[in-house]
Design a protein around this motif. Structure first.
Motif, short mmCIF file in Angstrom:
data_model
loop_
_atom_site.label_atom_id
_atom_site.label_comp_id
_atom_site.label_asym_id
_atom_site.label_seq_id
_atom_site.Cartn_x
_atom_site.Cartn_y
_atom_site.Cartn_z
N UNK A 745 0.98 -1.25 -0.17
CA UNK A 745 0.01 -0.22 -0.03
C UNK A 745 1.13 1.47 0.10
N UNK A 746 0.08 2.56 0.06
CA UNK A 746 0.82 3.73 -0.21
C UNK A 746 1.68 3.76 0.99
N UNK A 747 0.92 4.18 1.96
CA UNK A 747 1.36 4.38 3.03
C UNK A 747 2.88 3.72 3.56
N UNK A 748 2.98 2.28 3.60
CA UNK A 748 4.36 1.82 3.75
C UNK A 748 5.28 2.58 2.51
N UNK A 749 4.68 2.58 2.15
CA UNK A 749 6.17 2.30 0.71
C UNK A 749 6.74 4.01 1.00
N UNK A 750 5.84 5.19 1.14
CA UNK A 750 6.45 6.05 1.71
C UNK A 750 6.97 6.56 2.68
N UNK A 751 6.46 5.34 3.56
CA UNK A 751 7.16 5.41 5.34
C UNK A 751 8.42 5.12 4.98
N UNK A 752 8.56 3.78 4.49
CA UNK A 752 9.74 2.98 4.11
C UNK A 752 10.80 4.48 3.04
N UNK A 753 10.44 5.33 1.99
CA UNK A 753 11.11 5.83 0.94
C UNK A 753 11.96 7.29 2.50
N UNK A 754 10.75 8.11 3.02
CA UNK A 754 10.22 9.54 3.84
C UNK A 754 11.90 8.82 4.83
N UNK A 755 11.92 7.75 5.22
CA UNK A 755 12.75 7.55 6.14
C UNK A 755 14.24 7.26 5.85
N UNK A 756 14.26 6.29 5.02
CA UNK A 756 15.43 6.08 4.16
C UNK A 756 16.56 7.93 3.78
N UNK A 757 15.30 8.69 3.12
CA UNK A 757 16.09 9.90 3.28
C UNK A 757 16.37 10.41 4.72
#
Length: 865
Positions: A745-757
């Motif tokens: 889903x969108x939430x877990x994918x975006x959270x992982x990407x933002x956390x990486x940044x």
């Protein structure tokens, strides 16, 4: 050639266009010669062949004739059982001995037969009795020349394999319920007669007995064959071959061991093992393999030339352990286990001394070639790629005269359509080219797949299709993409090298938007600053002018198909533009369209230093509300699917109970099961409708979330003056999916990407850089963590952090605003402090607009102050 291959000793093909199964092979001394060799007959000789007219289901050899213990041949037809004697006469000519077959007796069957078994039923001595199972589940017992009795098996639906155990005097079968069942012969003999299926008054008083199963065992699959093994008086085993496993059972039905099979079996045969206490089992499968197991341990595997449907082991011509196999098309083979020795010997390699100078020279040439290729960034120059095929797209400036939307209305508005033409021009001969066109939903295409053949160079082909809106909400983008995949043949690769070329086109705003009445008040407002004097909105949006308000050149209204409205205001002196709407996500398309048209306007004027900026606060609160709504629909969808699964299980359970009641010979009362079935059915239908409705709402919520995400990225880029590369990083982080799925889903994918940044290019300490992210993306419990990370990302950007994907991205920036860059919180207390600090910086956008009204914007006509 396989090393482990069955060694062919003798083989032949039986009949012409005939079919065989496991009951068609029997290995025995049928002529009672005593040596199993047919009085010295050769193995390749056909001893006897007789045409019996009726199809043969099964053949067995046993003591079937009264007054003698000699072996006779029993042949089972579909409606008849025949017993023959086979005898040989010493021959005086070169043809050898002659064999004859003689009918001893036959039984005409009242029911269609399926299979049979034989044995010393009731521990009789010196003779074998025959039991035939009919297709409707009746057991018919014959005491040689006379019919004894018939019994129906309880609950029988389809017949299964049948075997007799002399040790327990029981019949073993596998019912259609996929369970092994055992019936005592004595219980069968004293049970109610099959011809009197309804109980009489005497049977109710106790003169008759009901047929009761001795024991059952559920194996969970249908059985192919059953074999009873009893090599001595101390041990007896029941072997059952299933579709995926084979089982070894004790006499009382307990599992002794079982083995899961890797391939689908076709036949099996347990036989005596050389090791005491173990049993060997031959198992043939549909891969033309024959496996030999010692209990559950695979001891040997051999390759056959056919799929064995029946297998036996015997002694032929003093050769012990001959494996006899029969295929379904009549291939009969006698073989033994052996190996094919490998006669191949690898040739000796000539040893030669290495010339290291030549190797160094060759290595330098290869390195130079690799370096030159890397400089060109590809094996072929870009010009050659572009010259292969040229793709261009042209969007019509006017709507179609007849809309291609098939009777679609959004609200009260008729849906228009616009024609797009894509032209392909090749320079060289190309193999099949495939054109795929993509637009953002709810925009749809009349046709999205095209195929072309470019047999000769300099060919031009054009296709046309229409685009229209199918939904009462706005798409996140008006940009379409035409992608062409093709193969370019070369001298080395005649099949062609696959290549892809694409062309983007932009759809007009009027396809989804109409001129509307401006509104002064709105819940959501944005202000865009520019460095140039304001431009008349009539020149920017010529197709959206309202004729009744030509003098209001600084105010324009837009109404999307479906009802939502957006108002655009331009200041006369302050170089500002305001966009306002009742829905936050609707601001995106007009804001983006305004910026694009402003850039195009000033480029036509020859002005190259035009720029836009955003000085307000990023509207994260409104953005978070859309995230919460989208996540709530995802969780609601999972709950609805769980409820639907539970009701479906309940529905099937009630169906099984009702089916059991209806199949019973003496049906019991339904006890309102029919009412419960009807109520459960209505619940299943209602839940299915709710799941579909939730899926539609979730799809719309995701489209609205994408629009809001585009808007937030645009505002962050204007706010911090990010470069195109940095904006691309934000888009990759916040827009990773085209649609939601159950797995991702969108939430877990975006959270992982933002956390990486946050832990790489926006980190400030080595401790943050050492943090590792989870390798598995799971649905979060809520959106609080995601919202904190998005707030923290904006905070880091506000304090001087910059986005980068290089290896040294974690290095601190050279110029940082006062206050530094806050680290990623390591605890809940630290997260609370960051949240408070971010709340002070990013306050609600609604209050900011109310406190700092836009100056020098004239009031709208017809709207009260």
């Amino acid at each position: 050639m396989s090393l482990f291959k069955a060694r062919d000793w003798w083989s032949t093909v039986l009949g012409e266009k005939e079919e065989f199964d496991q009951g068609c092979l029997c290995l025995a001394d049928v002529d009672n010669s005593g040596n199993g060799q047919g009085d010295g007959a050769q193995a390749e000789d056909l001893l006897l062949e007789v045409h019996l007219r009726d199809p043969i289901l099964q053949v067995e050899v046993g003591k079937f004739v009264s007054g003698t213990e000699m072996l006779h041949l029993a042949v089972l037809h579909s409606r008849k059982l025949c017993v023959y004697s086979v005898s040989g006469t010493l021959g005086n000519v070169e043809h050898g001995n002659q064999y004859q077959i003689k009918l001893m007796y036959e039984h005409n069957l009242q029911r269609t037969a399926c299979n049979m078994t034989y044995g010393t039923f009731g521990d009789v001595k010196g003779r074998d009795l025959i039991c035939i199972q009919s297709m409707d589940g009746m057991l018919m017992v014959f005491e040689q020349e006379s019919y004894a009795f018939g019994r129906f098996l309880p609950g029988s639906l389809l017949p299964g394999p049948l075997a007799y155990s002399s040790r327990t005097d029981s019949f073993i079968t596998v019912s259609s319920c996929r369970q092994v069942e055992s019936y005592k012969y004595q219980v069968l003999a004293f049970a109610t007669d099959a011809d009197k299926r309804q109980e009489t008054e005497q049977q109710k008083l106790g003169s008759g007995k009901r047929l009761v199963v001795d024991w059952t065992l559920n194996i969970g699959e249908q059985a192919l064959d059953i074999c009873i093994v009893s090599f001595n008086q101390s041990a007896s085993s029941i072997f059952v071959l299933g579709e995926r496993n084979f089982f070894c059972l004790k006499d009382n039905g307990q599992i002794r061991f079982m083995k899961k099979l890797d391939c689908s079996p076709s036949s099996f045969l347990p036989y005596c093992s050389v090791s005491e206490g173990t049993i060997n089992t031959l198992i043939g499968n549909h891969n033309k393999m024959l496996h030999i197991y010692q209990d559950v341990t695979l001891k040997w595997a051999t390759q056959l030339s056919h799929i064995p449907v029946a297998v036996r082991v015997g002694c032929l011509h003093d050769l012990k352990g001959v494996i006899v196999t029969l295929s379904d098309d009549g291939h009969l083979q006698c073989s033994y286990l052996g190996t094919d020795p490998s006669l191949f010997q690898a040739p000796k390699v000539e040893s030669r001394e290495l010339n290291y100078d030549e190797l160094d020279k060759e290595l330098k040439e290869l390195q130079k070639l690799i370096k030159d290729v890397n400089k060109l960034q590809g094996v072929w120059p870009m010009t050659e790629k572009e010259d292969d095929l040229k793709v261009s797209a042209l969007v019509s400036s006017n709507f179609d005269s007849v809309s291609q939307a098939p009777d679609i209305e959004v609200g009260t508005d008729l849906v228009p359509s616009v024609t797009v033409k894509v032209t392909l021009q090749n320079q060289v001969a190309l193999q099949k080219a495939k054109l795929s066109v993509y637009v953002q939903p709810p925009l749809v295409l009349t046709c999205d797949q095209f195929t072309f053949e470019f047999m000769a160079p300099e060919m031009t082909k054009t296709v046309a299709f229409s685009v229209y809106l199918k939904g009462s909400y706005t798409p996140p983008e008006l940009e379409g993409n035409a992608v062409v995949s093709y193969s370019r043949p070369t001298d080395r690769n005649p099949d062609g090298i696959p290549r892809v070329i694409q062309c983007k086109f932009r759809l007009p705003l009027k396809l989804i938007c109409l001129p509307g009445q401006p509104s002064k008040t709105a819940s959501h407002k944005l202000t865009i600053d520019t460095n140039k004097s304001p431009v008349s909105l009539l020149s920017l949006f010529p197709g959206f002018a309202n004729q009744s308000e030509d003098d209001q050149v600084n105010v324009m209204g837009f109404r999307f198909l479906g009802g939502s409205r957006v108002t655009l205001l331009a200041s006369k002196t302050s170089q500002r533009y305001r966009i306002q709407s009742e829905q936050f996500e609707d601001l995106w398309l007009i804001t983006n369209e305004l910026i694009i048209r402003l850039k195009e306007y000033f480029e036509k004027q020859g002005i190259k230093d035009f720029s836009c900026s955003f000085s307000g606060s990023v509207p994260l609160q409104e953005y978070f509300e859309l995230i919460d709504h989208h996540f709530e629909l995802r969780i609601n969808g999972e709950k609805l699917e769980e409820l639907l699964s539970e009701r479906a299980v309940q529905f099937r359970a009630i169906q099984r109970r009702l089916l059991t009641r209806f199949k019973d010979k003496t049906p019991a009362p339904l006890q309102h099961l029919d009412t419960l079935l009807d109520g459960t059915y209505k619940q299943v239908i209602a839940l299915a409708d709710a799941v579909e409705e939730n899926q539609d709402n979730l799809f719309q919520a995701f489209i609205r979330l994408r629009s809001a995400t585009h808007l937030v990225i645009l505002l962050i880029g204007l706010w911090q003056k990010l470069s195109a590369d940095q904006v691309a990083i934000l888009e990759a982080a916040f827009l990773p999916l085209q649609q939601d799925t159950q797995e991702l889903g969108w939430e877990e994918t975006v959270d992982a990407a933002v956390s990486h940044l946050l832990k790489t290019c926006l980190s400030k300490s080595s401790k943050e850089q050492a943090l590792t992210l989870g390798s598995q993306l799971d649905v979060p419990k809520d959106t609080s963590r995601l919202k904190k990370h998005i707030t923290l990302l904006c905070d880091r950007l506000a304090k001087g952090g910059r986005l980068c994907l290089s290896t040294d991205a974690a290095a601190p920036p050279t110029m940082v605003m006062p206050g530094g860059c806050a680290p990623i919180p390591e605890s809940d207390l630290e997260e609370r402090s960051v949240e408070q600090e971010s709340t002070e910086l990013f306050t609600n956008h609604k209050h900011l607009i109310a406190e700092t009204p836009m100056p020098e914007v004239p009031p709208l006509q017809g709207v009260a102050e």
